[in-house]
Design a protein around this motif. Structure first.
Motif, PDB file in Angstrom:
ATOM      1  N   VAL A 118      43.469  46.117  38.214  1.00  0.00           N
ATOM      2  CA  VAL A 118      43.192  46.297  39.642  1.00  0.00           C
ATOM      3  C   VAL A 118      44.433  46.774  40.385  1.00  0.00           C
ATOM      4  CG1 VAL A 118      42.465  45.115  41.753  1.00  0.00           C
ATOM      5  CG2 VAL A 118      41.411  44.526  39.558  1.00  0.00           C
ATOM      6  N   ARG A 119      45.579  46.193  40.051  1.00  0.00           N
ATOM      7  CA  ARG A 119      46.819  46.521  40.755  1.00  0.00           C
ATOM      8  C   ARG A 119      47.800  47.205  39.812  1.00  0.00           C
ATOM      9  NH1 ARG A 119      48.990  41.194  43.510  1.00  0.00           N
ATOM     10  NH2 ARG A 119      48.235  40.236  41.596  1.00  0.00           N
ATOM     11  N   LYS A 120      48.636  48.048  40.383  1.00  0.00           N
ATOM     12  CA  LYS A 120      49.634  48.759  39.604  1.00  0.00           C
ATOM     13  C   LYS A 120      50.817  47.869  39.288  1.00  0.00           C
ATOM     14  CE  LYS A 120      52.217  53.096  39.465  1.00  0.00           C
ATOM     15  NZ  LYS A 120      52.548  54.357  40.156  1.00  0.00           N
ATOM     16  N   GLU A 121      51.109  46.925  40.164  1.00  0.00           N
ATOM     17  CA  GLU A 121      52.198  45.994  39.943  1.00  0.00           C
ATOM     18  C   GLU A 121      51.909  44.719  40.714  1.00  0.00           C
ATOM     19  OE1 GLU A 121      55.550  48.203  41.396  1.00  0.00           O
ATOM     20  OE2 GLU A 121      55.310  47.440  43.436  1.00  0.00           O
ATOM     21  N   GLY A 122      52.604  43.657  40.361  1.00  0.00           N
ATOM     22  CA  GLY A 122      52.380  42.405  41.080  1.00  0.00           C
ATOM     23  C   GLY A 122      53.184  41.269  40.478  1.00  0.00           C
ATOM     24  N   VAL A 123      53.146  40.141  41.185  1.00  0.00           N
ATOM     25  CA  VAL A 123      53.837  38.925  40.762  1.00  0.00           C
ATOM     26  C   VAL A 123      52.873  37.754  40.949  1.00  0.00           C
ATOM     27  CG1 VAL A 123      55.804  37.389  41.143  1.00  0.00           C
ATOM     28  CG2 VAL A 123      56.092  39.854  41.436  1.00  0.00           C
ATOM     29  N   GLU A 124      52.723  36.930  39.933  1.00  0.00           N
ATOM     30  CA  GLU A 124      51.826  35.781  39.994  1.00  0.00           C
ATOM     31  C   GLU A 124      52.431  34.624  39.211  1.00  0.00           C
ATOM     32  OE1 GLU A 124      49.095  35.155  41.604  1.00  0.00           O
ATOM     33  OE2 GLU A 124      48.831  37.135  42.507  1.00  0.00           O
ATOM     34  N   THR A 125      51.951  33.427  39.515  1.00  0.00           N
ATOM     35  CA  THR A 125      52.316  32.238  38.742  1.00  0.00           C
ATOM     36  C   THR A 125      51.101  31.826  37.920  1.00  0.00           C
ATOM     37  OG1 THR A 125      53.854  31.531  40.471  1.00  0.00           O
ATOM     38  CG2 THR A 125      53.174  29.877  38.869  1.00  0.00           C
TER      39      THR A 125
END
Length: 605
Positions: free
Chosen positions: A249-256
């Motif tokens: 869905v997203r090209k980049e991201g940050v998650e826990t």
């Protein structure tokens, strides 16, 4: 449970314990929890920002490397001699040997220019080149393998992962391209460039890596083709379906996210030239490790705090609340008429000792009153006489202050003499012979006396300026209006900046009223004080000297002269305050005409 808590809180000792814990332990715990949360959030945010920046740079470098590798393979494919060698199968075994030698030379020379572990060229009709295949240490059965067939049947390059085909039985990632003749689209063979772990690790080697942090390259199917942590997960499916769904869905991201029951801070970025995703995994325990020592220190302080709190509570209980409880029991006996109780002797010099001695004195006095009930009237008259005899005579006070001033000046202490003289003048002007009405001039004199005392007390000059029309100094004026406002300005507005702070008093006659402005360049009046100034309920609750002086003057003006004569305040934080007093012009002897009854009527209306 609520009733038990209320019974527990009904005791003074228990209330003291609860209050002490509330103002010591609870704020400490809340602050510790808040500091820990904010520290973790800050570390997470900083690591996420660094990881995303690092992944973006790694992506750029890796794509540049792969693009260069692809261009070098295209140069090999476009080599005319290579194309000629593969266009027609060798006619004899001698030609096959010669062609094999030429092929190996071409591949070897190109390999020296390429940044790859190994470079290979596979003819599609491999059975025509047995000598060449033996030199490559492969057999003709290689063309039957799945990756070979997939590459031969595809017009696009493919990537083939061999988990244990690299150096030291490590993973090997092969880039496979099918090439055709230069003159037509007839397939000629495959070009294969083998890449080991070290070809990727140089793009994922930050100067400071957290413990347990790893970098992954995940292909479009979710398979891990590279793992920076010793190829631990290479060849496996990425164990996070949620991350796979997010990268679609997203090209980049940050998650826990949790991976294998371990919470990780995950940053990912998709590559532009390949359907790959670069992933950074950082265990949360590695991020929070720097504040572990701080947590231990906080726990140590909390334990020490609690021990100190228990010690203080025990001290307060033994030395204060327990004696008070004993005194309460004695008082209850006194209520029941038991005068035979034994009151313990207290040598303490604090309030507890005063209470015991006062209580003992009260008991003795009550006993005396009971025994001497017939002399009650006489005792009453004697007490009244004692009260009257202890009243301070203002003239005696003035004379005493004058004697102190004379003695100070006689001993060369003019500063003490001036301060005592100012205090006597301030008391004389404040008492005003018990009258509520004075003159503007006497009010100004009272302010000057107060300022003189303040200057002597703080040991530095105060800039207080006076600008009054001469004709209004003898006009009738209510007493104690200016001094509280000037005191408020000095104590709460310009305090802390006496070098630059100043207070200006100016007076004039305007529209049949006396108008006096008290201006300063200090901090300004807090908004909550202004909001509660005209609130009757709020006035009872206002605390602090900054509110008392304003409220007192404002209420007296409204009571005596009506709501039209209340204070007008202009203030701005950090730029000062201007307070305007509007006072009606009263005829001489106005104190006889102005009575509290008028103000009371106005307050009721």
């Amino acid at each position: 449970m609520i009733r038990s808590f209320l019974r527990l809180a009904s005791s003074l000792r228990n209330r003291m314990i609860l209050i002490f814990l509330a103002i010591t332990i609870v704020p400490f715990i809340l602050f510790s929890a808040y500091a820990h949360t904010k520290s973790v959030e800050g570390i997470q945010q900083a690591n996420a920002t660094f990881s995303m920046s690092y992944l973006e740079q790694s992506k750029i470098n890796l794509e540049a490397y792969l693009a260069k590798l692809n261009d070098q393979m295209n140069e090999l494919i476009g080599d005319k001699k290579l194309q000629d060698l593969l266009e027609q199968p060798p006619a004899s075994s001698q030609d096959e040997v010669s062609a094999s030698v030429d092929l190996l030379n071409i591949v070897y020379q190109k390999k020296k220019q390429m940044d790859a572990l190994q470079l290979r060229v596979y003819p599609l009709n491999s059975e025509a080149y047995p000598t060449y295949l033996r030199a490559l240490e492969v057999t003709t059965s290689t063309r039957n393998e799945d990756w070979f067939q997939n590459a031969a049947n595809s017009t696009l390059p493919i990537w083939h992962l061999s988990v244990d085909g690299g150096p030291n039985r490590g993973p090997l990632l092969s880039y496979v391209k099918t090439f055709t003749s230069l003159h037509n689209r007839t397939p000629r063979g495959l070009v294969v460039a083998d890449l080991a772990d070290n070809h990727f690790s140089r793009f994922f080697s930050p100067t400071k890596r957290l413990q347990g942090q790893k970098f992954l390259i995940v292909d479009e199917t979710g398979k891990i083709v590279y793992d920076s942590a010793g190829s631990e997960w290479t060849g496996e499916q990425l164990p996070s379906p949620k991350l796979l769904a997010m990268r679609n869905v997203r090209k980049e991201g940050v998650e826990t996210l949790s991976i294998y029951d371990e919470k990780n801070l995950i940053a990912f970025v998709r590559m532009d030239s390949l359907p790959w995703t670069i992933v950074s995994l950082t265990p949360m325990h590695a991020l929070t490790e720097p504040i572990t020592a701080m947590q231990r220190l906080l726990i140590f302080f909390l334990i020490a705090y609690m021990l100190c709190a228990v010690g203080v509570v025990i001290y307060l209980t033994r030395n204060f609340t327990q004696p008070v409880f004993q005194l309460v029991r004695l008082m209850r006996k006194l209520e029941e008429g038991d005068f035979s109780m034994l009151i313990p002797h207290q040598n303490r010099k604090d309030e507890i000792g005063w209470l015991y001695r006062g209580f003992g004195s009260i008991v003795r006095k009550i006993e005396d009153l009971i025994l001497q009930s017939t002399r009650a009237e006489r005792t009453k008259r004697e007490l009244e006489f004692q009260v009257l005899s202890h009243q301070i005579n203002p003239h005696f006070l003035y004379n005493t202050l004058e004697s102190i001033r004379w003695k100070a000046e006689n001993h060369g202490r003019n500063d003490i003499g001036e301060m005592v003289s100012a205090l006597g003048n301030l008391l004389r002007l404040s008492l005003n012979q018990g009258k509520d009405i004075t003159t503007v001039g006497r009010e100004v004199e009272q302010v000057k006396a107060y300022v003189q005392i303040e200057q002597a007390r703080i040991g530095m000059p105060l800039r207080v300026l006076y600008f009054f029309d001469e004709e209004m100094l003898d006009m009738t004026f209510m007493r104690l209006l200016l001094q509280p406002l000037v005191e408020n300005a000095i104590q709460h507005s310009i305090r802390g900046n006496f070098e630059k702070g100043k207070v200006i008093l100016s007076g004039r006659v305007e529209e049949g009223d006396l108008v006096i402005d008290i201006s300063d360049n200090g901090k300004g009046i807090p908004e909550e004080v202004l909001k509660e100034l005209n609130d009757t309920a709020g006035n009872r609750k206002m605390a602090g000297r900054s509110g008392v002086g304003l409220r007192n003057v404002n209420e007296r003006l409204k009571i005596y002269f009506g709501p039209d004569y209340q204070l007008r305040i202009e203030t701005q934080e950090g730029k000062g305050t201007k307070i305007t007093i509007r006072h009606p012009i009263l005829p001489p002897g106005g104190e006889e005409r102005t009575t509290p009854e008028r103000g009371a009527d106005q307050e009721v209306s």
